[in-house]
Every structure is written in structure tokens, then in C-alpha cells.
Design an enzyme around this catalytic site. Structure first.
Site, short mmCIF file in Angstrom:
data_model
loop_
_atom_site.label_atom_id
_atom_site.label_comp_id
_atom_site.label_asym_id
_atom_site.label_seq_id
_atom_site.Cartn_x
_atom_site.Cartn_y
_atom_site.Cartn_z
N GLU A 269 -17.68 18.11 19.36
CA GLU A 269 -16.47 17.25 19.20
C GLU A 269 -15.70 17.91 17.93
OE1 GLU A 269 -17.45 13.15 18.76
OE2 GLU A 269 -17.96 12.89 21.00
N PRO A 352 6.19 9.19 8.04
CA PRO A 352 7.31 8.70 7.02
C PRO A 352 6.88 7.43 6.24
CG PRO A 352 8.33 9.58 9.17
CD PRO A 352 6.75 9.32 9.35
N ASP A 390 2.93 22.74 5.34
CA ASP A 390 3.83 21.66 6.22
C ASP A 390 3.63 20.40 5.34
OD1 ASP A 390 4.95 19.87 7.54
OD2 ASP A 390 3.61 20.22 9.47
N ASN A 392 5.52 17.80 5.57
CA ASN A 392 6.12 16.78 6.29
C ASN A 392 6.88 15.69 5.35
OD1 ASN A 392 5.06 16.69 8.80
ND2 ASN A 392 3.11 16.54 8.13
N ASN A 461 11.72 22.57 11.53
CA ASN A 461 10.98 21.84 12.38
C ASN A 461 12.08 21.21 13.34
OD1 ASN A 461 9.89 18.64 13.64
ND2 ASN A 461 8.38 20.25 13.57
#
Length: 526
Positions: A269, A352, A390, A392, A461
Site C-alpha cells: 500500500e 487554505p 510547492d 501551496n 498552477n
């Protein structure tokens, strides 16, 4: 508006015109729905100026054609063209991306334009009593007929397969003939498990498949041939089975760390858990050290039992990976000028609503980099550092302010309602400069500068729902300076697409590429 938030218009609601008295009293009317019913054979061009309309009823008329200008009604959610005499539809109808209901019942349609496949938010497509092709009618009659037909049309629509060009932007010339020049790519390659029709319904199914996207990703890597690659959302199995063996053939070596959840899973997994990878050209750099920073483990270690940090930061298993590289001598780079450089790659939490978590993660990241460099017997300001990832986080965020300015006010709105002041004092690195308890700022000891400016790259993005800058390449000063970057996409091309990924762009992110000049230490010390 999210697709699931749409509610069909209420046809039972009565509309009326304002009386003269109401108008004299200054009363305003607001109407967003319009019904034109009767023996109408042609539509006035003035109709296409009513951009505020959300519902337009043109049913039960004698329309034989629908003008292409209908696409100017960009806010339209409901369009009823039932019971007319339409034999064809304009391809521009596919530009009405907000449409949720399109009713075309009882017309004379035999074919549908493939461009209707772009209506990825459509919930209801009425096609009853049309002499459609059997293949189209059969798909539409399925239980999820609307979504299946839209998918069929989009998958079979011709798509331009020419790669959009991105221009190289030279910022300045190298300042020293013995400087080491090298390039760095930062790229969120979009993990296969996140690349679904539910997320990217505006993209054909075939271009979302990993086999297709993988080829385009490697094409980009080989085209730009960066000396250092910082990749995010690389799945464990893909790093081991694809990225590492493939890039080795091209002179790269790499390291990888999956998100922390991989440790809690059985091996089969855990292979699909994504993480961060760094690759470097072995002819250019020698690996000295590798470090992995697990933000949830660092939160546990440094929280002092604080519940806010444990409940919010510990549950997010983002990681960063860092390498200490040594430059190798080249034809124009003498051996006595070889230097150590730290390259770090991270992927911070996406939500966010957890801006405070990203602030803590940025703090933990710089704290760990500080620790690594001090363990090398150096000061943070003495070692060249490249910081990719990244994040975000937008350019106006607290994370960006913290990294670029070296400090951020502890009352910054991104900390939300949580009082992290005393908590962060305890988390300050013990081997660094201890922050005074009355200091109003959260600080780090580095001097970072972004290699990209927003005016040169307005987004990293690009999807239907979001367009903005969330990926960054930072470098320390005065050791390094940016001498060139890969520019963004042409504005004309950008306006022609709904979002990424698409048939020629394999991720929802664009890669960043910067070329750096690593100044000789003898020059920096002057």
C-alpha cells in the site's frame, strides 16, 4: 460555484414589471432569468448583451439555428432550447463552461458538436425526440447518460498536440569567469492517484492517464536538462521503478522521501504514497549528505504537549528532503573553487483553511536547515542554499513573507485564532540564535530571494477553479544570483484552454526553471 451547489431555476415563480410609482420611488428590479416564447424565428443581437442572465428559456419557438454569439452569455447556468426546429448547434456552445442544464428536446438534431464535451459541469442534457445517431443516443440513455456523453464527446474531440512555447528570459550576465553556473527545475508532476476525472473533468480521459503524462514529463526534463531536479508528488513506486532508473541513464542520481503515512502502511500500500525527490547530475555534483524532515514528527518533538500544534500540525504528514552537494571542477571551474551547496525540496499542506499549519511547516523547515548547516560546522549565512517546492501559498501569504523577509509578525492573520507565540519560542533551535521572548516576530537566519517575479510568471498552477502562484524557487544571497529563468505561457494560449493538465501539459502545475551563478567564495568575501 461548485457543480454540486447548483439548484435548477424555479419555473413556478411569477415575474412582474415594476409599476410607475415603484420606479419613481427608486425601487430597483433584479432579474436574471428571461423567457422568450412564441412563434420566434430569429433572435435579436441585443439578447447577447444580457451578460447577467443565469437562465434563458427559448423553448417552444420556430428557431432553426442558434447564433454562435450565445456563448457571450458567460453566466448562463440553464439554457432551454426544447421544441424548436434546430438541425445543428454552434461549436461555440462548448465555451459556456458554467452551464449546468442544456435542454434540446424535440428538435431535429442528428449530430452534436464534439465541443459540447467541454461542458464538464453539465448536470442535465435533454435530447429526447431528436433523430440522433444510434451511438450517441445509446450513450445518452445510460444511467449516467449526461456525464458519459460529455466524456465521450470530449475524448473524441480533436485537440491541438503542438507544445506551447515558453521563452527563456535572461536576467543578467555572469559576473565572474570562474563562477559555477547550474540550473534547477522545480516541478509538481501531479501524482497519478490525484489525477482523476472528478478533479479535472475538463480534460480528456486519455490525457489524464499516467502513461501519457509520464512521457510528457520526461520530455520536459530532457528538453531543459536542468542540473538539479526538485520534484513533488512523485509516488514511491514511480520513483523506484521509473524516475530513478530512467534518469540514471541520463546522468542523474537521486534521493526520495515519501509522506510520513507510508511508515504506517504495509509495503504494497505504501508504494502509492507520494513524496519529494531531488535529482542531480553526477558530472556536476557529488552527494555529501541526505536529510529528511517530517513535519508531523518535528511537531511532536517540539510541541511541548501543546494541543493546537499536536492537533493541527501533527496530523499533516508533509515532508521535505534536503541534500548537501559539492560542486565538481569543470573546464572553467578550478578544483580550489569547489563549494558545498544545500538543496531543499518540500511540498506543504494544501488546504487554505490550515494557513497556520503552513506557517509552522515553513518555520520547522528553516529551523531544520539551520540545524543541518550548523552540524556542518558552518553558519547559515555562509552556505549557499536553494529552497524549492510547492508551498501551496500565494505571494501575499505569511509563508512567502516569512521566507523572503526572514521574519513574520506573530499576529499575522495566517496564524488564525491560535496563539502560537510562546509555543514557537520553545521550538526555536537551541543551537541557533535564540529569539528573545518579547520578540514580536518569528524569524529565520537565512537571506532568501525568489528567483521568479510575479510579473514574469503570473501563475504556476492553472486549473478551472484556481489560477495562481504557489510554487517557488528561492536562493540564498549573496552566494547565488539568478541569471535566467524559463518564462510562462503565451497569453493567447492560456486563454484558449480551460485548465491543466491537458493533452500537451501533463500536470496542473508548470515547471519552474532557473539558472544560477554560484559566486566563488573568494569573490563573496571581498
Amino acid at each position: 460555484m461548485h457543480k454540486n451547489e447548483y439548484r435548477p431555476p424555479d419555473r413556478s415563480r411569477k415575474q412582474r414589471f415594476l409599476t410607475e410609482d415603484e420606479i419613481k420611488k427608486g425601487k430597483k428590479s433584479k432579474w436574471t432569468e428571461l423567457e422568450i416564447t412564441g412563434p420566434v424565428r430569429a433572435l435579436s443581437p441585443a439578447l447577447w448583451n444580457l451578460h447577467h442572465l443565469t437562465a434563458l428559456y427559448l423553448n417552444d419557438n420556430y428557431l432553426q439555428r442558434l447564433p454562435a454569439e450565445v456563448c457571450l452569455l458567460t453566466n448562463l447556468l440553464h439554457l432551454d432550447l426544447s421544441s424548436n426546429k434546430l438541425r445543428s448547434l454552434p461549436s461555440e456552445l462548448g465555451n459556456m463552461l458554467h452551464l449546468r442544464e442544456l435542454l434540446l428536446n424535440h428538435n431535429q438534431l442528428r449530430v452534436l458538436p464534439y465541443e459540447l464535451g467541454r461542458l464538464f459541469q453539465l448536470q442535465k442534457l435533454g435530447l429526447d425526440s431528436n433523430p440522433l445517431q444510434p451511438e450517441i443516443y445509446e450513450i445518452w440513455c445510460q444511467p449516467n447518460g449526461t456525464s458519459e456523453l460529455i466524456r465521450h464527446l470530449l475524448d473524441n474531440m480533436p485537440h491541438p498536440m503542438e507544445q506551447p512555447q515558453r521563452q527563456w528570459i535572461s536576467l543578467e550576465e555572469p559576473s565572474n569567469p570562474t563562477s559555477c553556473l547550474f540550473s534547477v527545475m522545480c516541478y509538481n508532476v501531479l501524482s497519478d492517484k490525484y489525477c482523476t476525472r472528478q478533479m479535472y473533468g475538463y480534460s480528456p480521459s486519455w490525457c489524464l492517464r499516467w502513461e501519457h503524462r509520464q512521457r510528457l514529463i520526461f520530455d520536459e526534463i530532457y528538453t531543459y536538462a536542468a542540473d538539479v531536479l526538485c520534484l513533488q508528488e512523485v509516488e514511491t513506486c514511480e520513483f523506484n521503478n521509473t524516475f530513478l532508473p530512467e534518469l540514471r541513464k541520463h546522468g542523474y542520481m537521486g534521493v526520495f522521501s515519501p509522506k510520513s503515512r507510508a511508515k504506517t502502511m504495509i509495503e504494497s500500500e505504501s508504494q502509492n504514497v507520494d513524496g519529494c525527490a531531488i535529482f542531480w547530475k553526477t558530472e556536476k555534483f557529488l552527494l555529501l549528505e541526505t536529510h529528511t524532515f517530517e513535519f508531523n514528527q518535528l511537531a511532536i518533538k517540539n510541541s511541548g504537549g501543546d494541543q493546537d500544534i499536536l492537533n493541527r500540525v501533527m496530523t499533516k504528514d508533509n515532508v521535505a528532503v534536503a541534500v548537501v552537494l559539492k560542486t565538481l571542477k569543470g573546464p572553467d571551474y578550478p578544483e580550489e573553487e569547489t563549494q558545498e551547496i544545500v538543496v531543499c525540496n518540500t511540498h506543504m499542506h494544501w488546504d487554505p483553511e490550515f494557513s497556520d499549519v503552513k506557517m509552522i511547516q515553513a518555520f520547522l523547515l528553516t529551523t531544520e536547515l539551520d540545524r543541518v548547516i550548523r552540524q556542518m560546522g558552518r553558519k547559515p549565512t555562509d552556505v549557499p542554499v536553494i529552497l524549492c517546492g510547492d508551498y501551496n501559498s500565494l505571494p501575499t501569504s505569511g509563508v512567502t513573507e516569512f521566507i523572503k523577509d526572514g521574519k513574520v509578525d506573530l499576529t499575522h492573520p495566517d496564524f488564525q485564532r491560535f496563539n502560537y507565540n510562546k509555543k514557537l519560542v520553545k521550538m526555536n533551535p537551541k543551537n541557533g540564535e535564540v529569539r528573545p521572548q518579547n520578540d514580536a516576530y518569528l524569524r529565520h537566519p537565512f537571506h532568501f530571494k525568489a528567483s521568479y517575479l510575479a510579473e514574469l510568471m503570473p501563475f504556476t498552477n492553472y486549473t478551472y477553479d484556481f489560477k495562481g502562484i504557489i510554487d517557488y524557487i528561492y536562493h540564498s544571497t549573496p552566494h547565488l544570483k539568478t541569471i535566467g529563468i524559463l518564462g510562462g505561457l503565451d497569453e493567447t494560449y492560456r486563454r484558449s484552454v480551460v485548465g491543466f493538465p491537458n493533452p500537451v501539459i501533463p500536470s496542473d502545475h508548470l515547471c519552474l526553471l532557473s539558472e544560477f551563478e554560484l559566486l566563488p567564495s573568494s569573490v563573496r568575501l571581498k
